[in-house]
Design a protein around this motif. Structure first.
Motif: not given
Length: 759
Positions: A626-636
């Motif tokens: 959810m952090a990646i989908q909704q809070a714009k956390a970026r996967v490196i």
């Protein structure tokens, strides 16, 4: 114009006690000619603007050159040295445009200084003679410095006594002591005035000698019943300056403070203690409390700003956050020194020139300061400036507003949020008349911050005013009170900005220290170069000009590091990012920390604290899908270089698996075959980032605009591979040493345990 400068120089000389009337037998200033025919012959028919003479003699002791239009102060100074001073055998030279003055001692090749502080104005004959006799850096007489030290000691002792009276530390105790200090100073001023044959302003029965030798009880009664009612009646018609009664209620406490002050002489011709004793306390006393620090702007910065703005007689000067009155005092004295002091002129100065607002009780101290300076106290009021907007009111604004203040009145200025920083700037712009000038101290965060309110107020400033200069101060200028990065912004209202001149102050003439005992003078100062370059706003190693188009393209940012041209050392130095750069740059993002739905999931989330080894696999925290989908956390992605570019600039690590990072970390992904990631891992921590840094509250930082501009040395791939090979071997050596150190520490612990077991 040079003629205007000469008129102000004439007035300054007269007010300093020089005699400029060449028809008088006492004349010791000759303009455009030497005093004797022999001296005229030495000048080869090129007379100086002013030649200063020792009184009652034909001995020339100083040269003043008035700066011509288009000429810098440095050029005027050089002309005075070569064409006039050297032929006449004069060692002391001044160059002045009527506002800014530069000095030079030919013998030492340096500027004039008093107690290590640079002299920035013309001086009296007495001081000039001392420079000739003692050299380019003269010292305040020992007895005066002793009085200052004793004064600080008296205040420390009084602070303890006032604590016992139940007065709160800071403004309350300081104001109470200021009442007594005011009586001591005004009494000395009145005695001096009477000794020079002038009429007293405050009658003798209300002065120090009338109560200082009384018994403790009689002294308290006399001040409360006789002196304070007189001061209240004389000065409180414009607002509260003096209270009806002292807050001190214990007679013996009052007696001890008065007895200590009675041993001091505070009025001295060689000292500046008369008009700014309160400011001296704020700068030097360690006992006044933090709540007073915000009211003190260093004197040399105040003086510089006043000189650059150059308030003129007949103009109105406003400080919306006047504190104890520092800017108003210097502006008042700046004007007073440069005008013919007729009765009408004095009335204008005293009643229609300086205006101040102050939120706190420091307004009382500002009023006292102005009374000691010569008046101007009537237009200082205690109020919240932002609550009462102004429109086209004043010719000049000079201020250092409080940076951390919140306000409920942003809507009065078409702004939002409670942050007062942009609101103060808009208040200042509105308060200026069309054509009015301002010099303000601004937190650097406002000048480069990306908050919408900051961008908007910069846009308004640049469109409604001509921003002439941004002077970047180093982080120690306001120590020990604050270390926040600051700049001085100089602007004129009424026409849009076309170019901005930036100047970097690396040295301000005082040691870079945060000591609570103050910053001692040093020989190096960039403020001399600033004054010399000001007239033509020259490009120097410390200054440059940027056009408005470039500033607009960069979100109206007004910090010099944003625009300083970065020299390409060779074609092998390549930008880290951007269209032609080495890497794609991904900036991390932190999910809301209080929302548990974003945390403790399957994805590692790296911070700088996780940079404990070359490769990062496990991290202290994790985030959810959810952090990646909704809070714009970026996967490196795995095998990406992580680079710290906030505060801990230059730390690197390599992501060994897919992970997320925060805003302080940039992921660097090489775009092509020019650079190897492991090469960047080793080289980035060793680069000098000074020229790319932006100021921040807790130190220097890179940002998303400056990061791509970082130049990186990029040799051939073969050279990079050889470099990596050597660095890997160095890593192995380091690990061997660390392992050996662990082994030695373990052996030491075992030895200690064996020793303990045998006792």
């Amino acid at each position: 114009m040079e003629s205007a400068a000469r008129k102000r120089i004439d007035a300054t000389l007269n007010n300093l006690g020089w005699c400029t009337d060449e028809a008088s037998p006492n004349c010791n200033v000759f303009t455009e000619r030497a005093k004797t025919r022999e001296q005229a012959n030495l000048l080869n028919r090129r007379p100086p603007d002013y030649t200063l003479y020792r009184s009652d003699s034909d001995e020339p002791i100083g040269i003043i050159e008035a700066k011509r239009p288009g000429q810098t102060l440095r050029e005027a100074l050089d002309q005075a040295i070569e064409f006039y001073a050297k032929p006449l055998g004069v060692s002391i030279v001044f160059a002045s445009d009527g506002s800014i003055t530069e000095t030079h001692d030919i013998r030492s090749g340096t500027t004039l200084r008093i107690d290590g502080d640079v002299v920035t104005d013309l001086v009296t004959e007495q001081i000039l003679v001392r420079f000739i006799a003692e050299g380019s850096d003269i010292r305040t007489p020992h007895e005066v410095n002793l009085s200052k030290q004793q004064l600080i000691q008296v205040f420390k002792e009084a602070n303890d006594l006032l604590r016992n009276e139940g007065l709160r530390e800071g403004i309350e105790r300081f104001t109470e002591f200021s009442n007594l200090l005011f009586l001591k100073l005004i009494s000395e001023i009145e005695d001096d005035r009477e000794g020079r044959g002038e009429a007293r302003i405050l009658e003798r029965r209300y002065c120090w000698d009338q109560f200082c030798n009384r018994s403790a009880e009689d002294m308290l009664d006399y001040i409360n019943d006789t002196i304070l009612p007189r001061l209240v009646n004389r000065y409180n018609h414009s607002g509260d300056v003096f209270q009806q009664k002292l807050l001190i209620t214990t007679p013996s406490t009052l007696k001890r403070i008065v007895d200590r002050l009675s041993t001091l002489t505070l009025l001295n011709a060689d000292s500046d203690i008369k008009g700014d004793a309160f400011e001296y306390f704020l700068k030097n006393s360690v006992t006044v409390g933090n709540d007073l620090g915000e009211y003190f702007t260093p004197r040399h910065i105040v003086q510089l700003m006043v000189e650059l703005i150059d308030p003129r007689f007949g103009e109105t000067i406003y400080d919306p956050c006047c504190g104890t009155g520092g800017f108003l005092i210097y502006a008042f004295e700046h004007i007073k020194k440069k005008v013919l002091l007729t009765g009408e002129a004095l009335d204008t100065l005293k009643n229609h020139t300086v205006f101040g607002r102050e939120l706190t009780g420091a307004a009382k101290i500002a009023k006292m300061n102005m009374i000691l300076t010569g008046d101007g106290h009537t237009n200082i009021v205690q109020t919240d400036s932002l609550r009462y907007p102004l429109k086209d009111e004043y010719d000049v604004v000079l201020t250092n507003y409080p940076f951390s203040q919140k306000t409920e009145y942003a809507s009065h200025y078409g702004l939002q949020n409670r942050d007062a920083n942009p609101v103060f700037i808009k208040h200042i712009i509105d308060a200026l008349k069309p054509g009015g000038r301002a010099g303000i101290v601004v937190p650097d965060g406002v000048l480069f911050g990306e908050r919408s309110q900051y961008v908007r107020v910069r846009q308004m400033l640049l469109r409604e005013c001509e921003v002439q200069a941004v002077i970047k101060l180093h982080n120690y200028v306001f120590k020990p009170y604050a270390g926040q990065p600051t700049s001085v912004v100089i602007f004129q209202k009424g026409r849009p900005t076309t170019n901005v001149w930036f100047f970097n102050v690396h040295e301000d003439g005082y040691k870079k220290t945060g000591s609570k005992f103050g910053r001692p003078p040093i020989s190096t100062t960039d403020l001399i170069r600033l004054r010399e370059a000001w007239g033509r706003m020259e490009e120097t190693p410390l200054s440059f000009t940027v056009d408005i188009e470039t500033i607009v393209e960069n979100d109206y940012k007004l910090t010099p590091n944003m625009y300083r041209a970065l020299p390409l050392r060779s074609e092998r130095w390549i930008p880290l990012g951007g269209a032609t750069g080495l890497c794609d740059i991904i900036i991390g993002k932190t999910p809301p920390t209080r929302d548990t739905a974003y945390w403790d999931g399957p994805h590692p989330w790296a911070t700088i604290a996780d940079f404990t080894s070359k490769y990062i696999d496990q991290t202290a925290r994790t985030v959810t899908d959810m952090a990646i989908q909704q809070a714009k956390a970026r996967v490196i992605p795995a095998n990406t270089l992580l680079f710290s570019f906030k505060l801990s600039i230059g730390k690197t690590a390599i992501a060994q698996r897919d992970l997320c990072t925060n805003e302080a970390i940039a992921a660097l992904i090489p775009k092509d075959g020019r650079v190897l990631m492991e090469y960047l891992y080793y080289i980035l921590p060793e680069l000098d980032y000074t020229q790319y840094e932006q100021p921040a509250t807790k130190g220097a930082t890179l940002n998303t605009h400056s990061l791509p501009k970082v130049l990186v040395p990029v040799p051939t791939i073969e050279q990079q591979e050889e470099f990596i090979k050597v660095m890997r071997s160095r890593d192995e050596e380091i690990n061997d040493f660390l392992n050996r150190a662990d082994e030695v520490r373990g052996n030491a612990r075992n030895f200690v345990q064996e020793h303990l077991s045998g006792i």
